[in-house]
Enzyme design. Structure first.
Site, mmCIF file in Angstrom:
data_model
loop_
_atom_site.group_PDB
_atom_site.id
_atom_site.type_symbol
_atom_site.label_atom_id
_atom_site.label_comp_id
_atom_site.label_asym_id
_atom_site.label_seq_id
_atom_site.Cartn_x
_atom_site.Cartn_y
_atom_site.Cartn_z
ATOM 1 N N LEU A 44 0.693 -0.812 0.015
ATOM 2 C CA LEU A 44 0.120 -0.315 0.264
ATOM 3 C C LEU A 44 0.578 1.085 0.202
ATOM 4 O O LEU A 44 1.909 1.258 0.983
ATOM 5 C CB LEU A 44 -0.785 0.257 1.311
ATOM 6 C CG LEU A 44 -2.189 0.902 0.661
ATOM 7 C CD1 LEU A 44 -2.802 0.800 0.125
ATOM 8 C CD2 LEU A 44 -2.875 1.010 2.849
ATOM 9 N N ASP A 45 0.744 2.573 -1.289
ATOM 10 C CA ASP A 45 2.371 3.110 -0.830
ATOM 11 C C ASP A 45 1.945 4.001 0.469
ATOM 12 O O ASP A 45 1.265 4.081 0.956
ATOM 13 C CB ASP A 45 1.416 4.158 -2.142
ATOM 14 C CG ASP A 45 0.843 3.481 -3.640
ATOM 15 O OD1 ASP A 45 1.942 2.739 -4.004
ATOM 16 O OD2 ASP A 45 0.483 3.969 -4.570
ATOM 17 N N ARG A 46 2.665 4.532 0.075
ATOM 18 C CA ARG A 46 3.221 5.075 1.676
ATOM 19 C C ARG A 46 1.567 7.015 1.398
ATOM 20 O O ARG A 46 1.564 7.113 3.085
ATOM 21 C CB ARG A 46 4.051 6.416 1.369
ATOM 22 C CG ARG A 46 4.660 6.880 2.444
ATOM 23 C CD ARG A 46 6.286 7.781 1.973
ATOM 24 N NE ARG A 46 6.495 8.675 3.211
ATOM 25 C CZ ARG A 46 6.970 9.442 2.669
ATOM 26 N NH1 ARG A 46 7.185 10.057 1.135
ATOM 27 N NH2 ARG A 46 7.048 10.531 3.620
ATOM 28 N N SER A 48 -0.847 6.148 0.797
ATOM 29 C CA SER A 48 -2.387 5.472 0.481
ATOM 30 C C SER A 48 -2.408 4.951 1.899
ATOM 31 O O SER A 48 -1.586 5.198 3.332
ATOM 32 C CB SER A 48 -2.666 3.644 0.121
ATOM 33 O OG SER A 48 -2.046 5.055 -1.215
#
Length: 180
Positions: A44-46, A48
């Protein structure tokens, strides 16, 4: 024994236990999860937020993260502008990205969800409206939902993963985790 952990990842936290690639220390999973031997099943992207699953079971990790299994992932997405039916239909039919056409997504407009405040908050602009979408995909391309909404003319302002398959964030506070 297999272990599966659901974690509500805050904005700005890396989906890994160490940060070796930065001269400055960024928040990682180790600041929140003290459970040896588990690793993220996917990323999960930073920038997000939301559900991140961690496990010590390699087969389960592959089943959750590998796109071949088409595990549905549902996101609550705040986008710039008032997304109309044309934009929603574009997302539902698949969006042409640089790395190819996405699979169709399940997309509906929703009322603003009752979520925790984001830190830092999403920048508010009086002259630019926004709306919320519920988007379910069965792929896992890099920054896929963000790229899809941008291609449909509505850049993502906030992205919260609510569920992965049968597992949800329901009742899980930001920064908290539980064994499932």
């Amino acid at each position: 024994m297999s272990k599966l952990i659901a974690f509500n990842k805050p904005f700005g936290v890396l989906s890994q236990f160490t940060d070796k690639g930065s001269p400055t220390s960024r928040p990682t999973l180790s600041g929140f999860i003290d459970c040896p031997g588990v690793y993220p099943a996917g990323r999960l992207d930073r920038d997000s937020e939301g559900l991140l699953l961690l496990t010590n079971d390699g087969k389960l990790q592959a089943r959750i993260a590998n796109p071949a299994f088409k595990t549905p992932k549902t996101y609550l997405v705040q986008v710039e502008g008032e997304a109309g039916e044309d934009a929603l239909d574009q997302l539902r039919g698949g969006v042409q990205l640089k790395d190819g056409l996405t699979s169709p997504a399940d997309v509906t407009r929703i009322d603003e969800p009752d979520l925790w405040p984001r830190d830092p908050p999403v920048r508010f602009r009086k002259t630019v409206p926004d709306c919320w979408l519920k988007v379910t995909i069965r792929e896992g391309r890099n920054r896929q939902v963000r790229r899809m909404t941008a291609a449909a003319g509505h850049p993502t302002l906030r992205l919260v993963r609510w569920s992965i398959g049968e597992w949800t964030l329901d009742g899980l506070e930001q920064g908290a985790w539980r064994e499932v």
